[in-house]
Design a protein around this motif. Sequence first.
Motif, PDB file in Angstrom:
ATOM      1  N   THR A   1       0.710  -1.305  -0.094  1.00 53.09           N
ATOM      2  CA  THR A   1       0.038  -0.039   0.007  1.00 53.09           C
ATOM      3  C   THR A   1       0.684   1.196   0.057  1.00 53.09           C
ATOM      4  O   THR A   1       0.445   2.571  -0.026  1.00 53.09           O
ATOM      5  N   GLY A   2       2.167   1.311   0.202  1.00 48.62           N
ATOM      6  CA  GLY A   2       3.101   2.226  -0.074  1.00 48.62           C
ATOM      7  C   GLY A   2       3.571   2.756   1.543  1.00 48.62           C
ATOM      8  O   GLY A   2       4.249   3.730   1.416  1.00 48.62           O
ATOM      9  N   ALA A   3       2.974   2.036   2.352  1.00 44.93           N
ATOM     10  CA  ALA A   3       3.556   2.447   3.780  1.00 44.93           C
ATOM     11  C   ALA A   3       4.847   1.974   4.016  1.00 44.93           C
ATOM     12  O   ALA A   3       5.228   1.000   3.991  1.00 44.93           O
ATOM     13  N   VAL A   4       5.989   2.839   4.652  1.00 44.28           N
ATOM     14  CA  VAL A   4       6.855   2.358   5.331  1.00 44.28           C
ATOM     15  C   VAL A   4       6.819   1.709   6.402  1.00 44.28           C
ATOM     16  O   VAL A   4       6.528   2.117   7.359  1.00 44.28           O
ATOM     17  N   ILE A   5       7.517   0.471   6.333  1.00 46.90           N
ATOM     18  CA  ILE A   5       7.597  -0.307   7.486  1.00 46.90           C
ATOM     19  C   ILE A   5       8.969  -0.516   8.388  1.00 46.90           C
ATOM     20  O   ILE A   5      10.004  -0.729   7.543  1.00 46.90           O
ATOM     21  N   ARG A   6       9.250  -0.068   9.611  1.00 41.47           N
ATOM     22  CA  ARG A   6      10.554  -0.145  10.262  1.00 41.47           C
ATOM     23  C   ARG A   6      10.473  -1.465  11.175  1.00 41.47           C
ATOM     24  O   ARG A   6       9.532  -1.745  11.574  1.00 41.47           O
ATOM     25  N   SER A   7      11.676  -1.674  11.726  1.00 38.51           N
ATOM     26  CA  SER A   7      12.020  -2.434  12.391  1.00 38.51           C
ATOM     27  C   SER A   7      11.316  -1.854  13.853  1.00 38.51           C
ATOM     28  O   SER A   7      11.255  -0.827  14.093  1.00 38.51           O
ATOM     29  N   PRO A   8      10.592  -2.839  14.590  1.00 31.44           N
ATOM     30  CA  PRO A   8       9.944  -2.300  15.943  1.00 31.44           C
ATOM     31  C   PRO A   8      10.982  -1.655  16.614  1.00 31.44           C
ATOM     32  O   PRO A   8      12.163  -2.356  16.940  1.00 31.44           O
ATOM     33  N   ARG A   9      10.567  -0.691  17.373  1.00 30.40           N
ATOM     34  CA  ARG A   9      11.552   0.026  18.383  1.00 30.40           C
ATOM     35  C   ARG A   9      11.536  -0.894  19.561  1.00 30.40           C
ATOM     36  O   ARG A   9      10.598  -1.561  19.988  1.00 30.40           O
ATOM     37  N   LYS A  10      12.940  -0.773  20.240  1.00 32.61           N
ATOM     38  CA  LYS A  10      13.168  -1.185  21.501  1.00 32.61           C
ATOM     39  C   LYS A  10      12.212  -0.713  22.603  1.00 32.61           C
ATOM     40  O   LYS A  10      11.959   0.349  22.702  1.00 32.61           O
ATOM     41  N   LEU A  11      11.695  -1.820  23.637  1.00 30.80           N
ATOM     42  CA  LEU A  11      10.825  -1.237  24.730  1.00 30.80           C
ATOM     43  C   LEU A  11      11.747  -0.960  25.893  1.00 30.80           C
ATOM     44  O   LEU A  11      12.725  -1.677  26.112  1.00 30.80           O
ATOM     45  N   GLU A  12      11.332   0.130  26.587  1.00 28.57           N
ATOM     46  CA  GLU A  12      12.157   0.415  27.942  1.00 28.57           C
ATOM     47  C   GLU A  12      11.482  -0.467  28.976  1.00 28.57           C
ATOM     48  O   GLU A  12      10.132  -0.346  29.179  1.00 28.57           O
ATOM     49  N   PRO A  13      12.119  -1.054  29.997  1.00 26.05           N
ATOM     50  CA  PRO A  13      11.488  -1.652  31.346  1.00 26.05           C
ATOM     51  C   PRO A  13      10.827  -0.501  32.090  1.00 26.05           C
ATOM     52  O   PRO A  13      11.130   0.605  31.996  1.00 26.05           O
TER      53      PRO A  13
ATOM     54  N   GLY B   1      11.388 -10.833  14.197  1.00 26.52           N
ATOM     55  CA  GLY B   1      11.807 -12.034  13.531  1.00 26.52           C
ATOM     56  C   GLY B   1      11.405 -11.989  12.086  1.00 26.52           C
ATOM     57  O   GLY B   1      12.014 -12.036  10.915  1.00 26.52           O
ATOM     58  N   ILE B   2      10.245 -11.788  11.982  1.00 25.00           N
ATOM     59  CA  ILE B   2       8.925 -11.705  10.634  1.00 25.00           C
ATOM     60  C   ILE B   2       9.732 -10.523  10.027  1.00 25.00           C
ATOM     61  O   ILE B   2       9.768 -10.623   8.630  1.00 25.00           O
ATOM     62  N   PHE B   3       9.905  -9.302  10.493  1.00 27.55           N
ATOM     63  CA  PHE B   3      10.510  -8.190   9.776  1.00 27.55           C
ATOM     64  C   PHE B   3      11.880  -8.492   9.158  1.00 27.55           C
ATOM     65  O   PHE B   3      12.214  -8.109   7.968  1.00 27.55           O
ATOM     66  N   ASN B   4      12.896  -9.357   9.859  1.00 25.77           N
ATOM     67  CA  ASN B   4      13.877  -9.706   9.444  1.00 25.77           C
ATOM     68  C   ASN B   4      13.972 -10.657   8.192  1.00 25.77           C
ATOM     69  O   ASN B   4      15.041 -10.524   7.363  1.00 25.77           O
ATOM     70  N   ALA B   5      12.642 -11.355   7.991  1.00 26.69           N
ATOM     71  CA  ALA B   5      12.764 -12.293   6.961  1.00 26.69           C
ATOM     72  C   ALA B   5      12.253 -11.623   5.500  1.00 26.69           C
ATOM     73  O   ALA B   5      12.110 -12.057   4.611  1.00 26.69           O
ATOM     74  N   GLU B   6      11.807 -10.112   5.740  1.00 26.21           N
ATOM     75  CA  GLU B   6      11.714  -9.395   4.857  1.00 26.21           C
ATOM     76  C   GLU B   6      10.512  -9.759   4.108  1.00 26.21           C
ATOM     77  O   GLU B   6      10.438 -10.256   2.955  1.00 26.21           O
ATOM     78  N   PRO B   7       9.334  -9.532   4.456  1.00 25.90           N
ATOM     79  CA  PRO B   7       7.987  -9.724   3.921  1.00 25.90           C
ATOM     80  C   PRO B   7       7.827  -8.894   2.761  1.00 25.90           C
ATOM     81  O   PRO B   7       7.105  -9.090   1.882  1.00 25.90           O
ATOM     82  N   PHE B   8       8.518  -7.649   2.798  1.00 29.59           N
ATOM     83  CA  PHE B   8       8.275  -6.709   1.634  1.00 29.59           C
ATOM     84  C   PHE B   8       9.379  -6.008   1.033  1.00 29.59           C
ATOM     85  O   PHE B   8      10.695  -6.640   1.556  1.00 29.59           O
ATOM     86  N   ARG B   9       9.424  -5.299   0.280  1.00 30.97           N
ATOM     87  CA  ARG B   9      10.447  -4.964  -0.671  1.00 30.97           C
ATOM     88  C   ARG B   9      11.144  -3.832   0.172  1.00 30.97           C
ATOM     89  O   ARG B   9      10.581  -3.120   0.812  1.00 30.97           O
ATOM     90  N   LYS B  10      12.803  -3.745  -0.068  1.00 32.96           N
ATOM     91  CA  LYS B  10      13.374  -2.985   0.876  1.00 32.96           C
ATOM     92  C   LYS B  10      13.209  -1.388  -0.067  1.00 32.96           C
ATOM     93  O   LYS B  10      13.318  -1.392  -1.038  1.00 32.96           O
ATOM     94  N   VAL B  11      13.730  -0.557   0.940  1.00 29.07           N
ATOM     95  CA  VAL B  11      13.537   0.771   0.475  1.00 29.07           C
ATOM     96  C   VAL B  11      14.987   1.265  -0.074  1.00 29.07           C
ATOM     97  O   VAL B  11      15.914   0.848   0.862  1.00 29.07           O
ATOM     98  N   GLY B  12      15.139   2.015  -0.988  1.00 34.26           N
ATOM     99  CA  GLY B  12      16.379   2.919  -1.378  1.00 34.26           C
ATOM    100  C   GLY B  12      17.428   1.650  -1.785  1.00 34.26           C
ATOM    101  O   GLY B  12      17.266   0.631  -2.115  1.00 34.26           O
ATOM    102  N   LEU B  13      18.634   2.338  -2.103  1.00 32.43           N
ATOM    103  CA  LEU B  13      19.863   1.759  -2.612  1.00 32.43           C
ATOM    104  C   LEU B  13      20.890   1.623  -1.506  1.00 32.43           C
ATOM    105  O   LEU B  13      21.188   2.559  -0.833  1.00 32.43           O
ATOM    106  N   PRO B  14      21.403   0.239  -1.420  1.00 32.20           N
ATOM    107  CA  PRO B  14      22.548   0.259  -0.477  1.00 32.20           C
ATOM    108  C   PRO B  14      23.845   0.587  -0.938  1.00 32.20           C
ATOM    109  O   PRO B  14      24.044   0.850  -2.163  1.00 32.20           O
ATOM    110  N   ILE B  15      24.495   1.519  -0.023  1.00 36.14           N
ATOM    111  CA  ILE B  15      25.687   1.924  -0.435  1.00 36.14           C
ATOM    112  C   ILE B  15      26.843   1.045   0.508  1.00 36.14           C
ATOM    113  O   ILE B  15      27.848   0.494  -0.359  1.00 36.14           O
ATOM    114  N   ILE B  16      26.789   0.811   1.694  1.00 42.33           N
ATOM    115  CA  ILE B  16      27.463  -0.023   2.327  1.00 42.33           C
ATOM    116  C   ILE B  16      26.463  -1.065   2.872  1.00 42.33           C
ATOM    117  O   ILE B  16      25.733  -0.555   3.832  1.00 42.33           O
TER     118      ILE B  16
END
Lengths: 512, 671
Positions: free
Chosen positions: A92-104, A229-244
Motif C-alpha cells: 500500500t506504500g506504507a514504510v515499515i520499520r523494525s519495531p523500536r526497543k521497549l524500555e523496562p 523475526g518476521i521483519f528480518n525475513a523481509e516480507p516486503f521490498r526494501k527501500v532505497g539503494l545500499p551503499i555499504i
Amino acid sequence: MATYVLRRLILMIPTLIGITFLVFMIVALSPGGIGAALRHQGGSAEATSIAAQQAYLEDRYGLNDPAIVQYLRWLGRVSPVKFGQRDQIDPTGAVIRSPRKLEPPAFAGKWYAQGAVPTHPPPPLFEFDPMDGVDERASIYRRADNQYARARTAYIAARTELEEAIGRYARAQGVAEPMNRTTRRLQMSAVRGLEFDPNAEGARPVIEAGERAIEQYRNALEVRAELEGIFNAEPFRKVGLPIIPGIMSIGPPDFGFAFSTGRPVIEIIGSALPITLTLNLIAFPIIYIIAIPMGMLAATRQGTWIDITSGAFFVALWSIPVVWAGVLAVGYLANVNYLGWFPAAGLSSAEAGDYPFLPFQDADGVWQAGFLMDRFWHLVLPIACLVYTGFAVLSKQTRAAMLDNFNSDYVRTAKAKGLPERTIVFRHVFRNSLLPLITLFATIFPAMLSGSVIVESIFSINGMGKMVIDAINLRDRELLLANVLLIGATNMLALLLADIMYALADPRITYD
Amino acid sequence: MQNNFGVKDFVLYVLVFVALIMMGLSMWQDDRRFEQTRLAAEGTGELRTDVIQLSEAIDQQTRTLEEISRRLNTLNSSVNTLRQSGVSVSRAPAGTESPAIPGDDAGELVEEEAGLTEEDFVLAEDERDESWARPGYPVTWPTRYFILTNDPEDLPNFQRGGTITEIFEANTPKITPHTHNDVYNRRIVDDVVCEQLAGLNPETLRLEGWLADAWQYDPEGMWLRVRIDERARFSDGRPVTAEDVQWTFEDFILNPQIEAAATRSTLAAIESVNVIAPRVVEFRFSEPRFSNLSAPLRVSILPKHFYSRFTPAQLNSATGLLVGSGPYRLQSLDINNQWTPGNTLTFVRNERYWGRRPPADRLRFTFVSDNVARLTEYENGNGDIMRASPEQLADRARDPQFTSRHNPLYWTNMRSGYGFIAWNTGMRGNRQSPFHDRRVRLAMTHLLDRDRINRDFYEGIAEVATGPFPPTQSDQSIEPWPYDMDRARELLAEAGWIDRDGSGRLRNENGEPFVFEFTYSSGSTFAEQVFNYLRDQCAAVGIQCVPRITDWAIMSTITDQRDFDALTMAWSWSSPESDPYQIFHSDQIEGLGDNWIQWSNPKADAVIERARQTLDYDERLEVWREFHQIVHEEQPYTFLLNIPWIRFVNNRIHNVHPYQVGIDKREWFIP
C-alpha cells in the motif's frame, strides 16, 4: 562558476540542519508542548483515559525521549542518506520499520522483581514459505504487528498504573512533584534518589503494580521479538539503494504523518501548494506587468503629473491594510444585498464538480460559467487583494533604477549619437536597471510558496499560509518542519539563482 | 544586434504560454470528466464488483419478497379483524396498502414502497420475540428512532427532493469515522452516513432503538445484550449483523493500531464484544459504570466487509473512507480519489435505505472560515443553514428584510455549554489563594451582575448559569445568586478581608492586600470583556485584579500545573448527561485530572460516586440534582452563562424545530 555553485549547494546542508534544529527546539520547548495541543482536540474525556491517550501518543511518536533524540530521529527519516537496517515498503506504500526497543518499567529489578527483569530475547529465525505471495506475507506480518500493538498497549497501561503508584508513594515520602505535569510521566530526576522501604505506606501497591507491569513487559518483549523475526525475513521490498550493505543506504526522504490529522505530510503539502502557486502565478505577473511600465513611465516623465499621481496612487494602495480591504470586498462586492458581483469564498461553486470545462448552455438555454470561468470568477477578489499592495515597491524600484541610469555618461553619449528616445529607454536604460529587479525577485520568489495567511483566511482558501498557521497553533511538529525545510530550501535556491543571474546580467561580476 | 525583443514578440510569447496552460487545464479537465464517467458507471467506484452487485440485487429482491409477504400477512390479519368486528383497522396508512391484494403487480408495489413508514416501527406486544435474551432479565423494547417528533409527512405541503446546504465554519480534516474527533466529523458521520445502535429522542433525550430494536441491560451493569433490526442494511445492500458490530468495536475502535484514541477512551470499560446470534451481540464490561448502557449504543457501526480490506495505516491516513447504513451516502467513493479537506462534501440519499426515507435528495456541506464571508455566502443563497455569532444574530434579527427570508434561531440544548470563572481553591505553588474560602467565592459571584454580562457582552440571548449541567440534567428550581454588592462586602468582611488602613484596599489580618491574577485566552473577546468588568467591580470593593493573557495552547499547561488564581473558560456538554467526576471530584486533584481548581468537598465526592453507581436514569437524575445544589452553594466556579446555539436557517426549508439534541435534519423538507 561550477565550483562556486557546488560550494553553495553543499553549504545549504548545514544551513538547513541549523534552521530545522532551531524550529524543532522552539516547538519542543514551547509551553504546552506537542501533546497538550493534541489533547485539546479531544475535548473533554475522562482524566484516566486522557492519560492512556497521552501514553499512546508518546509511544507512537516517541515524545517522551529527550528533544535532541527526537530531532535526530526526525533528521534520520528526512535525510536521503540512511544508516542502519533498511526500511521496507508494503504494497500500500506504507514504510515499515523494525519495531523500536521497549524500555523496562521504572525501578524494575530494584524495588520489585529483584533479579527477574526480562531482557529483549533474540528474534527467532523466521522464514516465509517460498510459495507465499505478497498478500500472504503481508497478512502474516500484519497479524504479528497487530498482536504487538495490543501487547504494547497493555504494557503501557500497566506501566502508567505503576508510575501513578510510584507517584503516590513518592508523595507520601515527601517528594513534592514526582510527576511531570506536562508529559504525565514520572519525573525521574525527582524520584531517582528515593529509598524504597517495602514496609512503608503505599509500598505494597507499587510492588503489586510493578509485578503486573513486568508481566506485561515480558509478554510484550516476546511478541516484539516475533515481529522482529518476521521483519528480518523481509516480507516486503526494501527501500532505497545500499551503499555499504547493512550500514548505509540512500532512500527517499520520509516526512512522516501530521500529528493533528494523521495524514501524510507530503499529501497535505501536495494539496495546499498548487492552490498557493496558482494564486501567485497569476498575481505576480499582474504586479510586474503593471508596476514596471508605470515605473518606467514615471522615470521618463519625471516630475510630471503622471509621475506624481501614479506614485501617490500606488503608495495609497500600498498603505491600505489587506484585512480591511478583503473584508470590504467581501461585504460589498460579494454580497447580493449590495453589488454581489463576485463569489465570497472558496475556489469554485458547490456545483462546479458537475460543470463541463468551458461555458455551456443549460437546459433552459441560459449560459452558465463552466468550470474554468467559475474558477477564474472565484479568483478575482483574492488576486485583487494579493496584487494591489505590490505595485508601489516595484514601480518605485524601477523608477529609481532608471533615473540612476538616465544621468550616466552612456545615456548622454547615446543621446549625442542621435539615437531615438525609445531605443535609449528600452535597450539601454531599462536593461541596465534590471539588476535591482533581480534582487527583488530573489526575495519575492520564496514568498510564492509560503502563501498569504490573511487573504487565504478571508476567502476560505486552503493554501500554504493557512496550513502553516494551523500547524503552528496545533504544534504540529512534522508538518511545520517539512514546511520549514521546503521554504528554507527554496529561499536558498532563490538566492543562489539571483547570484547566478547577477553574473549573467552584469559581466563585471564573476565568482571565480 | 538583431535579437530585438519587441512588443510583438512579447504578445506572441504570452499567447503561446496561455495556449499551453489552456491545453494543460483541458487535459486535466478531461481526466476529471473521465473520472466522473467512470465513477458514474461503477456506482461507488472500483470497490463494487459485479458479484457484489449481483448479490445486492438478490438481496433487494429478497427484501421485496419479504416486504410483500409481510404486507400480505398484515392484510390477512386486518381482513380477519374486519370479519370479526365489521370495522376496518388497517395498520398501514391509507393509500399505501389498499391496492396490495394478491395478484397485484409486484413491480408497482416496489416503487411505491421505497422506504418504510412510521407504522413499521411499532411492534405490538405479541410480536415481541424474546428467545434471544438471557432468561430471567427484563428486555427493553424502546420506541424507535424513526418515529419523528414533528413528522414532515403529516404536513399538507410535504414534498421530497432538493438539496440542503450547510456552511461549516471550519474544515474537518477527515470524514473517515472515529479516526478524527471534531464536532464536524461527528455531525457528518453520526447523523448523516452512519447509524448507531440507538439514538436520542430529540425532545426527551431518552435512548431510542435505531439499528437495535431491543436490548437487555444487566441490572448490575456488567453486560448488555443487543438485538439488531433484521431489516437493517448498509448502503451497499448487505445486512447489518452482529459481526459488524463486533468488528467495529474490537478490530476498529479498540484496535491500538487505529488512531481512534479519542473514541476509544470513552469505551474503556468494554472488556469484550461477543456474537451470540447473527443479529444478537453482547457487550461485557470490566466494571459497572453508569455510562455502560449509552456509550456502546451510541457508536457508529461500520460495515466489516468494506473496512476490513484496508490496512490500519491506510485507514489512519484516509480522509474520506465513509460507508455506513444511514440515510445518505457519499456521492462517489474511491480509495484512490477520496474527498480531501477544503472541498465541498456532497451526500446523496441512500436509495436502499432500510429505514424511513429522508425528504431531501442531497445534503451538502461547504466550509467558509471567515465570519463575514460565511454570512455573505449564506445571504447570497449558497447555504441553507449556518452558525452565526451573537453580534450577527443581534444585527440581523432587527433587519426585517433578513427575517422575512431567513429564520434566526437560538436556543440552549444539550450540545451547547457554559462559560465560567474558575477559582483556584487550593495551593498555587506555596501560596494559598484567597478563594479557598467559600465566602470569598460567593462574594465574587455576588459582585457580578450576570444579567448585565448577558445583555452587554452576549446580546442578551444567553441564560445565567447556575451549575455545570445541561437543562435536562440540572435542578431547574435553583435561582442564580443575585447581583448584590453589599452582600459581597459583608461576605468578604466575614472572611477577614477588611479595609484596615483606610486606603480603600481590602487586607487580611496579616495586612496582605487582596490581589489576584485573572487568566484568560487571548483569542476571546467575551473573556476580555468579562475581565474588564470584573476588574472594575473588584476595584469598587477594594480588590486588585491583574490580567494574565495567554495563548490557548498554553491554557492546558497552566491548568495542569494549577498555576493560576482565577481563569475563565467554557466547557461544552456533549451528551444529555455530563459526568462531573473529572472536574469536581477530589480524586482528580492529586493526579493530573481536570479538577484543577483543586476543589475538595467530601459531600460532593460522595454524591458523585453515588450517581455513578446508580444505573437507573431517573434515580440518577435525582442524585445529579443534589450535586447541582451543592455546587451552587459552594461556588467552586462562578457560573456565568449557558451559551446557546445560534443558527440561521433559510425560510425555504420547512419544519425546522430546535430541540434538546440540537436540530433534527431528518424532518426538514423543501416544498
